[in-house]
Design an enzyme around this catalytic site. Structure first.
Site, PDB file in Angstrom:
ATOM      1  CD  GLU A 184       3.309   4.641  -0.838  1.00  0.00           C
ATOM      2  OE1 GLU A 184       4.106   4.250  -1.695  1.00  0.00           O
ATOM      3  OE2 GLU A 184       3.443   5.727  -0.239  1.00  0.00           O
ATOM      4  CD  GLU A 258       3.181   5.378  -5.658  1.00  0.00           C
ATOM      5  OE1 GLU A 258       4.338   5.588  -5.211  1.00  0.00           O
ATOM      6  OE2 GLU A 258       2.162   5.877  -5.160  1.00  0.00           O
TER       7      GLU A 258
END
Length: 779
Positions: A184, A258
């Site tokens: 991320e 995710e």
């Protein structure tokens, strides 16, 4: 004859081509096609779930992996936490609980492939996001950048990861089919060269399977790199998320890196849950379109030891329980969410696949109430201090986790205030042996009143380090007292000097202190370790009930269970039965305050959602008589947002002030609710202003019971958390206001706002912005 020669030549060419294709399949048994993943030459949909071996007792690894297989998954996603493997520079651990290779081998034995997420940064609500604390000993380090020292340590770490795990790639017959580059990163920075260097370190370490990156829909544009496959993270609305992914990656299979079935818990906030119907509907939508996914988490487990991290801003440490409302519960058993997921996934099995049987539940037991019989006061037993004129960080003492005691002398004199600048993270302040108050970083407390002293006295400050920040711009989270300490009397301000520093490291293994019978120290009001025993002939799991104690850490037979805190929401601590002895078992509890009773018991069910106070998360943002009044003279902007999930920027003539008010006038759905994910401010040059000193001083309405809708979520750097006006008990009507103290007079030229990401409800339409040097009328 000529035709026969031509035919022979064509056959040889076809055979050579076939052999080449076969060889390619051997060398690339898993690859990324233009429309789908390819496994052994056939389209493959990744049905994955995340679980962290560091959060599962090693003896239960196989059971948890069997559960993942039985629910209908074909892949498991595994994080590595750098700080779990390199506890000090150059000293790596891959044995016991840290045996990542064994976890991957067991996954393969149970019929699961592996997505490897080695970092170096992980987040995952893990201490320091997985980065080693010892990086902070270098005062000028710049984390997650091309800082030479940081990059060299990353290279050495990833090289070691490759030594241990590269042999387990699918190209070598192992289970690892893809490896992630960083994590991320688009939520943190946009340095493409940094990502490419990290990619190169992984290649250098021997990883030849496809590499991938992941980020949220808003941040993808910062993350996408050449030859790194991109996946998108989200917890709702897959259609919109995949549209955002297609904007930056036009071809290739669609994958959610995710997908959130629940959420993590933080101290002082309600327990998070996720809708079962929502999970099933959206996973079904993805599978109907052959989109791959990884459920974060399929099994959350427990952040044993002192491994639970924290979010910022404001500082919000996470609970040791990482239950996550996942389909597989904290102790590994099936939940209703598991059953519904299994019934859904069995409809999407690929040719030849069958659902395996669900393993038998892990048995649980109760432990009858028992008393702790010995106590070890902490402060009288400390010795060998480190002396310094000014306060030092915990890291300066070569200490990673635990507590520190700071000690100096106070002169006699009138009442005064002590300003500690910042406290990381929870401090008890003593004059002599008398506790005079507590400072809590969660509430931005750093000033305390000192009574009049008729003679010089010893000042003692015991600082407990909770989890280091694991997400966002405030990663360099050093522990202890932050900066100078000042004694303030009227206009006089004097810096305190001559400090003694006592280290109190904590972690695995029982702390070594001298104990006395508890009835010989009946008036202990300072911190201490309490010890006792219970007997059981069963090695079944249970949940240690901590409701008699207040705040601290607990151990069973030398295994650190994690942190507890009576504010909730968690009131129990998971005890794996495999850590028990047949017969006598030892319990040690550190409590910073005097417990209501030195007593414990074992329950057969956890208490995950019991808040004893809302003070931590509410901080009295609205008093009964307060109401945002007529403040037209401070109005600096009136505007309207678009009904999208994207960042929106509004620019105006630069204005100066300390107190900012955001007033929501209405929303797009016509009801009374307001919701907003994030607020950022830009200066007159368009540069983002720091938010570390921001503090909410008023909000007309925030939901603190039905969900975590506190107003501080507006600047917590988490795009999935939101400020939400009340809905559970009350539902006040528009307008809704939030007032933020920026910490000092600030020049503002623009405001950026991110609408809630998960749904349209509460998305603000028309709004006003106010700025003033003094608190607004009515407050």
């Amino acid at each position: 004859m000529k035709n026969n020669i031509i035919r022979l030549f064509l056959c040889i060419c076809l055979l050579s081509s076939s052999m080449a294709m076969g060889q390619q399949q051997i060398n690339e048994p898993f690859k990324i096609g233009t429309e789908s993943f390819m496994l052994n030459g056939k389209p493959f949909v990744i049905r994955c779930g995340e679980m962290h071996f560091a959060r599962i007792p090693r003896a239960y690894w196989r059971h948890r992996l069997k559960m993942a297989k039985a629910v209908g998954l074909n892949t498991v996603c595994a994080y590595l936490f750098w700080n779990f493997h390199e506890t000090s520079p150059g000293k790596f651990t891959w044995e016991g609980q840290a045996d990542a290779a064994e976890f991957c081998k067991i996954a393969q034995e149970e019929g699961l492939y592996v997505l490897l997420r080695p970092g170096p940064y992980a987040c995952a609500e893990w201490e320091f996001g997985g980065l080693p604390w010892w990086l902070l000993k270098k005062k000028d380090i710049k984390l997650r950048t091309q800082d030479p020292y940081y990059m060299e340590r990353c290279r050495l770490y990833l090289k070691e990861v490759g030594r241990v795990l590269a042999p387990l790639q699918i190209t070598n017959g192992g289970p690892i089919i893809m490896t992630q580059v960083e994590n991320e990163y688009g939520s943190y920075g946009s340095d493409k060269e940094y990502m490419l260097k990290t990619r190169d370190y992984l290649k250098e370490a021997g990883f030849i399977v496809p590499l991938f990156s992941c980020d949220g829909t808003v941040q993808l544009k910062n993350d996408v790199q050449k030859d790194i496959f991109a996946v998108v993270n989200f917890g709702n609305n897959p259609e919109a998320a995949f549209k955002a992914l297609r904007e930056v990656q036009p071809t290739g299979p669609l994958m959610c890196g995710e997908y959130y079935p629940g959420w993590f818990d933080s101290w002082g906030a309600p327990h998070h849950t996720g809708s079962n119907d929502h999970l099933i509907k959206e996973l079904g939508w993805m599978l109907d379109r052959n989109a791959s996914f990884s459920i974060y988490m399929i099994h959350g487990g427990t952040s044993f030891g002192l491994w639970a991290g924290a979010n910022c801003q404001p500082y919000t440490p996470e609970t040791s329980s990482y239950d996550y409302d996942a389909p597989i519960s904290e102790n590994g058993n099936a939940t209703p969410k598991f059953d519904e997921l299994r019934n859904t996934l069995k409809k999407y099995l690929q040719p030849g696949e069958v659902l395996t049987d669900v393993p038998a539940p892990i048995p649980v037991q109760k432990i009858a109430p028992f008393n702790l019989t010995a106590v070890a006061p902490i402060m009288p037993q400390l010795s060998k201090p480190v002396l310094s004129d000014t306060t030092l960080f915990m890291e300066d003492l070569n200490q990673g986790y635990g507590m520190m005691l700071y000690e100096t002398n106070l002169p006699a004199g009138a009442k005064r205030k002590l300003d500690f600048t910042e406290v990381h993270d929870y401090a008890e302040v003593f004059i002599g042996n008398k506790l005079i108050g507590v400072l809590n970083r969660m509430k931005n407390e750093h000033v305390i009143n000192i009574p009049e002293l008729s003679k010089p006295a010893k000042l003692r400050v015991l600082v407990e380090a909770m989890g280091r920040v694991n997400y966002g711009y405030y990663l360099p989270d050093r522990k202890g007292l932050q900066g100078e300490v000042y004694s303030i009397t009227g206009e006089e301000k004097v810096m305190l000097k001559g400090w003694k520093h006592y280290s109190i490291p904590l972690g695995e293994g029982n702390p070594q202190f001298k104990y006395s019978a508890i009835n010989t120290i009946p008036k202990l009001n300072g911190p201490g370790f309490y010890k006792g025993h219970f007997k059981t002939n069963s090695k079944s799991d249970f949940y240690l009930d901590m409701r008699w104690f207040k705040k601290g850490v607990a151990w069973i037979n030398g295994h650190c269970l994690g942190r507890y805190w009576n504010i909730g929401p968690t009131q129990t601590m998971y005890v794996p039965g495999v850590w028990l002895n047949n017969g006598k078992n030892e319990v040690v509890v550190l409590d910073l305050h005097r417990p209501a009773a030195a007593r414990l018991q074992g329950l057969d069910k956890p208490i995950l959602d019991s808040l004893t106070t809302s003070e931590i998360i509410s901080s009295n943002h609205r008093k009964a008589a307060q109401k945002f009044g007529n403040n037209q003279n401070s109005l600096i902007y009136t505007g309207a947002m678009e009904n999208t999930g994207k960042w929106q920027t509004f620019t105006f003539s630069p204005k100066n002030g300390r107190y900012l008010a955001l007033e929501a006038i209405n929303n797009f759905t016509g009801d009374q609710f307001a919701a907003l994910a994030e607020v950022e401010l830009l200066d007159e040059h368009g540069d983002q202003l720091p938010r570390n000193s921001w503090k909410v001083v008023y909000v007309d309405s925030e939901e603190l019971k039905g969900n975590d809708g506190k107003s501080e979520n507006l600047f917590d750097l988490q795009y999935t958390s939101i400020w939400h006006s009340q809905w559970k008990d009350l539902a006040p009507k528009y307008p809704h206001q939030v007032v933020i103290d920026l910490g000092s007079k600030t020049t503002i030229g623009s405001i950026k706002m991110l609408p809630r990401q998960d749904m349209e409800t509460g998305r603000i339409k028309e709004f006003k912005v106010y700025l003033a040097n003094q608190l607004f009328n009515g407050l």
